[in-house]
Design an enzyme around this catalytic site. Structure first.
Site, short mmCIF file in Angstrom:
data_model
loop_
_atom_site.label_atom_id
_atom_site.label_comp_id
_atom_site.label_asym_id
_atom_site.label_seq_id
_atom_site.Cartn_x
_atom_site.Cartn_y
_atom_site.Cartn_z
CG ASP A 90 18.12 26.09 20.37
OD1 ASP A 90 19.26 26.49 20.04
OD2 ASP A 90 17.64 25.04 19.93
CE LYS A 105 15.01 22.34 13.80
NZ LYS A 105 14.94 22.88 15.16
#
Length: 466
Positions: free
Chosen positions: A191, A155
């Site tokens: 997550d 990312k």
């Protein structure tokens, strides 16, 4: 319409095909759990060292850090046992400047420690030593609840001196360099686990976390005796499946369309995360675009004229799919914005293409989820399983029919399971605090003491070899 059908047929998966996909994933879960097969397994099945879901006795004040993109959040979360509530007391968002994403790891963690310090200062928390949940959404090899090695940056991050290192240690060192505040125990949180745990306080039967957003992944509670690379027979552990990698060994090649192959070829990570590329928000818009381009080239749409926007990779956004399926007026508006000369028939065909591709995504997700619920049911030798799935992600939340299609398909593929779906509330914030709260529980602590008799040294060497 017969002509249109020819393009869409490869995306239409029969119930038998979905059963087959589910069965293949079942085999891959076992490969990922195996002591000697996990190195080469496409579905990684990573131990998270989270050994329980909430039981309602958790309480206290916690900090949470959430780093997964260009911003990171700091939160103060209070868990109230009496009210059985997880409350976000305060939170703050800090930007990470571009140059810091490419600088040194020391700089990055100093910045995080500074922002955390400022937060504690402004909320009068500096005098307290609060436990901290750290959601760090990058590929990590977790070795303990508070020890997690960064495998590689993704990312847009590329900080030097972090890959191969323990991120908890780096955070603690940065806080220590400042010397003006202290934190308590740290829990590293994936997550998906945060998603499961944020639902687990209000529904204690929540034992699966699932994300269908930009990417897709899931976690679930597995029996420790089946996790062959962890010592011990008793109890459970949450496993982060990393199911986005399903198919990376070619086992889904027979259901890939030419458009999936093209999306994979032009992606930044060809050959990797094949399952994710058929399902998640990062790719659905592009699949639709490629189908529309082919149909237009074959003179079935838009009088054979491809506009510049339709011809450009990435310009047909996944959110357009939700909007187009939500109504014909939206479809007309978006086609006009894309510079296309459309007829009413064109607009209807585009809606059908969107529906076909988002439906396939929902059905593939259902097949994977069915594998997990059936596994839990078989693990526990139950004729019937009642369980809850905590879900997050924009595709699940925002698409008009995705969640209902997914739920219907799971009922078909896992008929002996009764599944409740809960949309998670802030998994990476409240959920991270909840992971920390559960890890603080006395039973959890005593089990950790028994285990730390030095039996996990060979374990770490095995991981190093990955």
């Amino acid at each position: 319409w017969q002509c249109v059908e020819k393009y869409l047929q490869p995306f239409q998966l029969s119930p038998e095909t979905l059963q087959e996909v589910s069965a293949r994933l079942r085999k891959d879960l076992l490969r990922g759990l195996g002591k000697h097969s996990h190195h080469k397994a496409p579905v990684k099945m990573l131990p998270t060292f989270v050994r329980a879901t909430p039981d309602g006795t958790e309480k206290g004040d916690f900090l949470a850090l959430d780093l997964g993109g260009t911003n990171f959040r700091v939160l103060h979360v209070r868990v109230e046992e009496e009210a059985q509530k997880v409350l976000k007391m305060d939170s703050q968002i800090c930007a990470i400047p571009q140059e810091m994403m490419l600088g040194t790891g020391e700089q990055l963690f100093d910045h995080i420690a500074t922002c955390l310090g400022d937060f504690l200062e402004s909320h009068n928390l500096k005098g307290q030593t609060l436990p901290l949940g750290f959601t760090f959404s990058f590929p990590c090899e977790q070795l303990e609840i508070d020890k997690s090695i960064l495998i590689r940056w993704t990312k847009g991050f590329n900080c030097s001196g972090v890959e191969g290192k323990d991120v908890v240690q780096l955070l603690k060192e940065a806080i220590h360099r400042r010397g003006d505040y202290h934190i308590g125990s740290v829990a590293m949180v994936n997550d998906t686990v945060g998603t499961m745990m944020s639902c687990g306080y209000k529904d204690q039967s929540c034992e699966i976390g699932m994300i269908i957003g930009t990417g897709t992944n899931a976690c679930y509670m597995e029996e420790i005796k089946n996790v062959k690379r962890i010592e011990g027979e008793d109890g459970r552990m949450c496993i982060n499946t990393e199911w986005g990698g399903f198919g990376d060994d070619g086992c889904l090649d027979d259901i890939l369309t030419e458009f999936d192959v093209e999306v994979d070829k032009t992606s930044i990570n060809p050959g990797v995360h094949i399952f994710e590329k058929m399902i998640s928000g990062m790719y659905l818009g592009e699949i639709v675009r490629l189908v529309l381009v082919k149909m237009t080239k074959d003179k079935l749409l838009f009088k054979g004229q491809i506009s510049e926007a339709l011809g450009t990779r990435g310009l047909f956004e996944t959110k357009f799919i939700s909007e187009i399926e939500d109504g014909l007026e939206n479809a007309k508006k978006i086609l006009t914005e894309l510079g296309l000369d459309w007829s009413l028939v064109d607009a209807s065909v585009v809606r059908l293409v969107c529906d076909t591709i988002s439906s396939r995504s929902a059905y593939l997700c259902a097949a994977a989820l069915a594998t997990l619920v059936n596994r839990i049911r078989n693990n526990r030798k139950l004729g019937h399983l009642k369980t809850t799935v905590g879900v997050d992600g924009t595709v699940y939340r925002k698409h008009p029919t995705f969640s209902s299609k997914l739920q219907k398909a799971v009922r078909l593929l896992a008929p002996q399971c009764d599944i409740t779906f809960l949309v998670s509330e802030d998994g990476s914030g409240k959920g991270a605090a909840m992971v920390t709260a559960v890890a603080q529980r006395p039973a959890h602590q005593s089990r950790l003491l028994e285990e730390s008799d030095g039996e996990d040294n060979e374990e770490e060497e095995e991981e190093e070899g990955q």
